[in-house]
Design a protein around this motif. Structure first.
Motif, PDB file in Angstrom:
ATOM      1  N   VAL A   1       0.819  -1.212   0.000  1.00 57.23           N
ATOM      2  CA  VAL A   1       0.000   0.000   0.000  1.00 57.23           C
ATOM      3  C   VAL A   1       0.853   1.264   0.000  1.00 57.23           C
ATOM      4  O   VAL A   1       0.425   2.311  -0.499  1.00 57.23           O
ATOM      5  N   VAL A   2       2.079   1.161   0.514  1.00 57.99           N
ATOM      6  CA  VAL A   2       2.995   2.304   0.503  1.00 57.99           C
ATOM      7  C   VAL A   2       4.310   1.995  -0.205  1.00 57.99           C
ATOM      8  O   VAL A   2       5.152   2.876  -0.376  1.00 57.99           O
ATOM      9  N   ASN A   3       4.471   0.747  -0.634  1.00 58.58           N
ATOM     10  CA  ASN A   3       5.687   0.340  -1.347  1.00 58.58           C
ATOM     11  C   ASN A   3       5.323  -0.718  -2.390  1.00 58.58           C
ATOM     12  O   ASN A   3       5.413  -1.916  -2.127  1.00 58.58           O
ATOM     13  N   PRO A   4       4.909  -0.284  -3.591  1.00 54.61           N
ATOM     14  CA  PRO A   4       4.475  -1.236  -4.611  1.00 54.61           C
ATOM     15  C   PRO A   4       5.539  -2.254  -5.005  1.00 54.61           C
ATOM     16  O   PRO A   4       5.204  -3.327  -5.522  1.00 54.61           O
ATOM     17  N   ARG A   5       6.809  -1.960  -4.766  1.00 53.00           N
ATOM     18  CA  ARG A   5       7.869  -2.877  -5.168  1.00 53.00           C
ATOM     19  C   ARG A   5       8.140  -3.962  -4.136  1.00 53.00           C
ATOM     20  O   ARG A   5       8.928  -4.883  -4.384  1.00 53.00           O
ATOM     21  N   ALA A   6       7.499  -3.880  -2.994  1.00 55.58           N
ATOM     22  CA  ALA A   6       7.783  -4.835  -1.915  1.00 55.58           C
ATOM     23  C   ALA A   6       7.365  -6.250  -2.300  1.00 55.58           C
ATOM     24  O   ALA A   6       6.224  -6.483  -2.701  1.00 55.58           O
ATOM     25  N   GLN A   7       8.296  -7.185  -2.166  1.00 55.68           N
ATOM     26  CA  GLN A   7       7.972  -8.597  -2.318  1.00 55.68           C
ATOM     27  C   GLN A   7       7.375  -9.097  -1.005  1.00 55.68           C
ATOM     28  O   GLN A   7       7.267  -8.354  -0.026  1.00 55.68           O
ATOM     29  N   VAL A   8       6.995 -10.357  -0.961  1.00 56.72           N
ATOM     30  CA  VAL A   8       6.356 -10.907   0.240  1.00 56.72           C
ATOM     31  C   VAL A   8       7.273 -10.758   1.447  1.00 56.72           C
ATOM     32  O   VAL A   8       6.845 -10.318   2.523  1.00 56.72           O
ATOM     33  N   ILE A   9       8.542 -11.084   1.277  1.00 51.01           N
ATOM     34  CA  ILE A   9       9.460 -11.018   2.408  1.00 51.01           C
ATOM     35  C   ILE A   9       9.681  -9.578   2.857  1.00 51.01           C
ATOM     36  O   ILE A   9       9.802  -9.287   4.044  1.00 51.01           O
ATOM     37  N   THR A  10       9.694  -8.641   1.906  1.00 55.05           N
ATOM     38  CA  THR A  10       9.848  -7.225   2.237  1.00 55.05           C
ATOM     39  C   THR A  10       8.635  -6.719   2.995  1.00 55.05           C
ATOM     40  O   THR A  10       8.758  -5.993   3.991  1.00 55.05           O
ATOM     41  N   ALA A  11       7.455  -7.094   2.532  1.00 57.16           N
ATOM     42  CA  ALA A  11       6.224  -6.673   3.191  1.00 57.16           C
ATOM     43  C   ALA A  11       6.142  -7.225   4.609  1.00 57.16           C
ATOM     44  O   ALA A  11       5.733  -6.524   5.541  1.00 57.16           O
ATOM     45  N   ALA A  12       6.540  -8.485   4.773  1.00 53.35           N
ATOM     46  CA  ALA A  12       6.516  -9.082   6.111  1.00 53.35           C
ATOM     47  C   ALA A  12       7.448  -8.322   7.054  1.00 53.35           C
ATOM     48  O   ALA A  12       7.099  -8.043   8.207  1.00 53.35           O
ATOM     49  N   GLY A  13       8.634  -7.977   6.564  1.00 52.11           N
ATOM     50  CA  GLY A  13       9.572  -7.219   7.392  1.00 52.11           C
ATOM     51  C   GLY A  13       9.036  -5.852   7.754  1.00 52.11           C
ATOM     52  O   GLY A  13       9.189  -5.375   8.894  1.00 52.11           O
ATOM     53  N   ALA A  14       8.379  -5.192   6.781  1.00 46.95           N
ATOM     54  CA  ALA A  14       7.811  -3.874   7.046  1.00 46.95           C
ATOM     55  C   ALA A  14       6.692  -3.965   8.072  1.00 46.95           C
ATOM     56  O   ALA A  14       6.540  -3.073   8.927  1.00 46.95           O
ATOM     57  N   GLY A  15       5.893  -5.029   8.005  1.00 48.22           N
ATOM     58  CA  GLY A  15       4.835  -5.215   8.989  1.00 48.22           C
ATOM     59  C   GLY A  15       5.389  -5.414  10.380  1.00 48.22           C
ATOM     60  O   GLY A  15       4.877  -4.848  11.359  1.00 48.22           O
ATOM     61  N   SER A  16       6.451  -6.200  10.496  1.00 49.81           N
ATOM     62  CA  SER A  16       7.084  -6.423  11.795  1.00 49.81           C
ATOM     63  C   SER A  16       7.669  -5.126  12.349  1.00 49.81           C
ATOM     64  O   SER A  16       7.513  -4.805  13.534  1.00 49.81           O
ATOM     65  N   THR A  17       8.332  -4.355  11.480  1.00 56.28           N
ATOM     66  CA  THR A  17       8.917  -3.076  11.906  1.00 56.28           C
ATOM     67  C   THR A  17       7.837  -2.121  12.401  1.00 56.28           C
ATOM     68  O   THR A  17       7.989  -1.471  13.440  1.00 56.28           O
ATOM     69  N   ALA A  18       6.734  -2.027  11.655  1.00 53.72           N
ATOM     70  CA  ALA A  18       5.638  -1.156  12.063  1.00 53.72           C
ATOM     71  C   ALA A  18       5.061  -1.598  13.402  1.00 53.72           C
ATOM     72  O   ALA A  18       4.767  -0.760  14.272  1.00 53.72           O
ATOM     73  N   ALA A  19       4.890  -2.904  13.574  1.00 54.25           N
ATOM     74  CA  ALA A  19       4.304  -3.409  14.812  1.00 54.25           C
ATOM     75  C   ALA A  19       5.169  -3.077  16.025  1.00 54.25           C
ATOM     76  O   ALA A  19       4.650  -2.748  17.101  1.00 54.25           O
ATOM     77  N   ILE A  20       6.476  -3.149  15.871  1.00 47.29           N
ATOM     78  CA  ILE A  20       7.364  -2.806  16.985  1.00 47.29           C
ATOM     79  C   ILE A  20       7.227  -1.316  17.323  1.00 47.29           C
ATOM     80  O   ILE A  20       7.188  -0.921  18.492  1.00 47.29           O
ATOM     81  N   GLY A  21       7.117  -0.473  16.283  1.00 56.35           N
ATOM     82  CA  GLY A  21       6.883   0.943  16.526  1.00 56.35           C
ATOM     83  C   GLY A  21       5.554   1.187  17.213  1.00 56.35           C
ATOM     84  O   GLY A  21       5.440   2.036  18.111  1.00 56.35           O
ATOM     85  N   MET A  22       4.535   0.454  16.826  1.00 56.15           N
ATOM     86  CA  MET A  22       3.212   0.596  17.437  1.00 56.15           C
ATOM     87  C   MET A  22       3.230   0.153  18.894  1.00 56.15           C
ATOM     88  O   MET A  22       2.565   0.748  19.756  1.00 56.15           O
ATOM     89  N   THR A  23       3.986  -0.899  19.164  1.00 54.16           N
ATOM     90  CA  THR A  23       4.114  -1.366  20.539  1.00 54.16           C
ATOM     91  C   THR A  23       4.646  -0.252  21.441  1.00 54.16           C
ATOM     92  O   THR A  23       4.121  -0.002  22.532  1.00 54.16           O
ATOM     93  N   GLY A  24       5.697   0.426  20.972  1.00 55.32           N
ATOM     94  CA  GLY A  24       6.261   1.529  21.758  1.00 55.32           C
ATOM     95  C   GLY A  24       5.278   2.669  21.925  1.00 55.32           C
ATOM     96  O   GLY A  24       5.181   3.281  23.003  1.00 55.32           O
ATOM     97  N   TRP A  25       4.533   2.979  20.862  1.00 57.44           N
ATOM     98  CA  TRP A  25       3.563   4.079  20.902  1.00 57.44           C
ATOM     99  C   TRP A  25       2.434   3.776  21.883  1.00 57.44           C
ATOM    100  O   TRP A  25       2.045   4.624  22.692  1.00 57.44           O
ATOM    101  N   LEU A  26       1.908   2.557  21.816  1.00 60.07           N
ATOM    102  CA  LEU A  26       0.838   2.159  22.724  1.00 60.07           C
ATOM    103  C   LEU A  26       1.327   2.097  24.171  1.00 60.07           C
ATOM    104  O   LEU A  26       0.632   2.535  25.101  1.00 60.07           O
ATOM    105  N   LEU A  27       2.515   1.567  24.358  1.00 60.06           N
ATOM    106  CA  LEU A  27       3.080   1.473  25.700  1.00 60.06           C
ATOM    107  C   LEU A  27       3.249   2.856  26.328  1.00 60.06           C
ATOM    108  O   LEU A  27       2.961   3.063  27.507  1.00 60.06           O
ATOM    109  N   ASP A  28       3.725   3.811  25.540  1.00 56.99           N
ATOM    110  CA  ASP A  28       3.912   5.165  26.046  1.00 56.99           C
ATOM    111  C   ASP A  28       2.583   5.741  26.537  1.00 56.99           C
ATOM    112  O   ASP A  28       2.532   6.409  27.595  1.00 56.99           O
ATOM    113  N   ARG A  29       1.508   5.474  25.836  1.00 53.96           N
ATOM    114  CA  ARG A  29       0.215   5.972  26.271  1.00 53.96           C
ATOM    115  C   ARG A  29      -0.299   5.238  27.496  1.00 53.96           C
ATOM    116  O   ARG A  29      -0.959   5.838  28.355  1.00 53.96           O
TER     117      ARG A  29
END
Length: 330
Positions: free
Chosen positions: A288-316
């Motif tokens: 949705v934000v990186n049309p060139r992402a292969q499956v493995i790239t997309a999976a890595g991006a999802g994991s990276t985003a989730a870790i960022g979200m964890t920190g954001w939610l924890l801070d709140r």
């Protein structure tokens, strides 16, 4: 941990979710597993139409090379549920920010969801040139990604059809020459300047300039070439596989509904290195934000985003606990 939402019933619309993930592909499921393992109440809303769904196999994913996309996603859903995440087959048709700072999302069946954060991993659509016979052979003898499907047709005859993605089409024609000594670039209206033409020709790519009129199955059962590309000047190019650069159409309506800004150069919704948009609490990952992402790239991006979200939610959660403690002390 007491501040973390814990769904107590089976109604997805009766819970304030810590996060709702829109899209159940590699990015969305990877993010869901990370967040569920971190004990956040996580719901993945999956429309059930993955970009690589028509493909028989996926490639380039270490330890999963050759796995069927459907099997890969089914395994991912099982992992999500094993860690306490939820999965629902539905489409998200609208989204908004509520007055209390949470997010609302409406499903196609009318149900409304509430979430503290949102990750959009809804993928994209490959818009093919309007050439008869092309879409019908998509993911069987017509492909777009050489890294995903080039090796499987190595050494065989390949036709590359030019599309509205001119620069990508020219690059694709050259790259396919790495896989085969027999590559025909059906230019099909793509601009190719004299210098590029010389380079491609010198590299062993044959260019034909007539427009493509249709793609058909080769009726010669004795031939190793499965399809034929028919041209407006009467020439027919027989080949084992066709490659074309489709126009990417990201499924980003939910992101724009929530006010996420676009990159002025790419036109895609802008995210930082962790997948965060400029709207607090909203992330995006995968095609949705990186049309060139292969499956493995997309999976890595999802994991990276989730870790960022964890920190954001924890801070709140920490801030809420501190406010509650301060109020009690007063």
């Amino acid at each position: 941990m007491d501040a973390t939402t814990s769904p107590t019933d089976q109604s997805v619309s009766g819970t304030l979710w810590d996060t709702v993930i829109v899209g159940g592909g590699a990015a969305g499921l990877s993010a869901g597993v990370v967040l569920a393992r971190a004990r956040f109440a996580t719901l993945v809303v999956d429309g059930g139409a993955p970009r690589n769904g028509p493909a028989g196999h996926m490639h380039g994913y270490l330890t999963r090379d050759g796995m069927a996309p459907g099997e890969f996603l089914a395994t991912g859903r099982d992992e999500l549920i094993r860690y306490g995440g939820r999965h629902v087959r539905a489409s998200v048709v609208d989204a908004w920010r509520a007055s209390d700072g949470t997010f609302g999302l409406r499903l196609g069946d009318g149900r409304a969801l509430r979430a503290r954060s949102v990750l959009v991993a809804a993928g994209m659509t490959d818009e093919l040139p309007d050439i008869p016979g092309l879409a019908e052979r998509w993911a069987s003898t017509v492909h777009h990604c050489p890294h995903c499907h080039g090796y499987e047709v190595r050494g065989r005859s390949i036709a590359v059809i030019g599309s509205a993605m001119g620069a990508v089409s020219r690059h694709l024609a050259a790259l396919m020459r790495r896989y085969s000594p027999s590559v025909v670039f059906c230019v099909n209206g793509v601009e190719v300047d004299p210098a590029e033409r010389r380079r491609l020709t010198a590299y062993g790519v044959r260019l034909v300039d007539a427009d493509v009129t249709r793609v058909v199955t080769n009726t010669d059962t004795e031939s190793a070439d499965a399809v034929t590309v028919e041209l407006g000047d009467g020439e027919a190019v027989a080949c084992a596989a066709v490659f074309v650069a489709p126009r990417p159409v990201p499924h980003d309506a939910i992101l724009t509904a929530l006010g996420a800004a676009r990159d002025p150069v790419s036109g895609l919704v802008a995210v930082d290195a962790a997948g965060a948009t400029d709207v607090p609490g909203v992330w995006a990952a995968g095609n949705v934000v990186n049309p060139r992402a292969q499956v493995i790239t997309a999976a890595g991006a999802g994991s990276t985003a989730a870790i960022g979200m964890t920190g954001w939610l924890l801070d709140r959660d920490l801030s809420a606990a501190d406010s509650l403690d301060a109020g009690g002390a007063g």
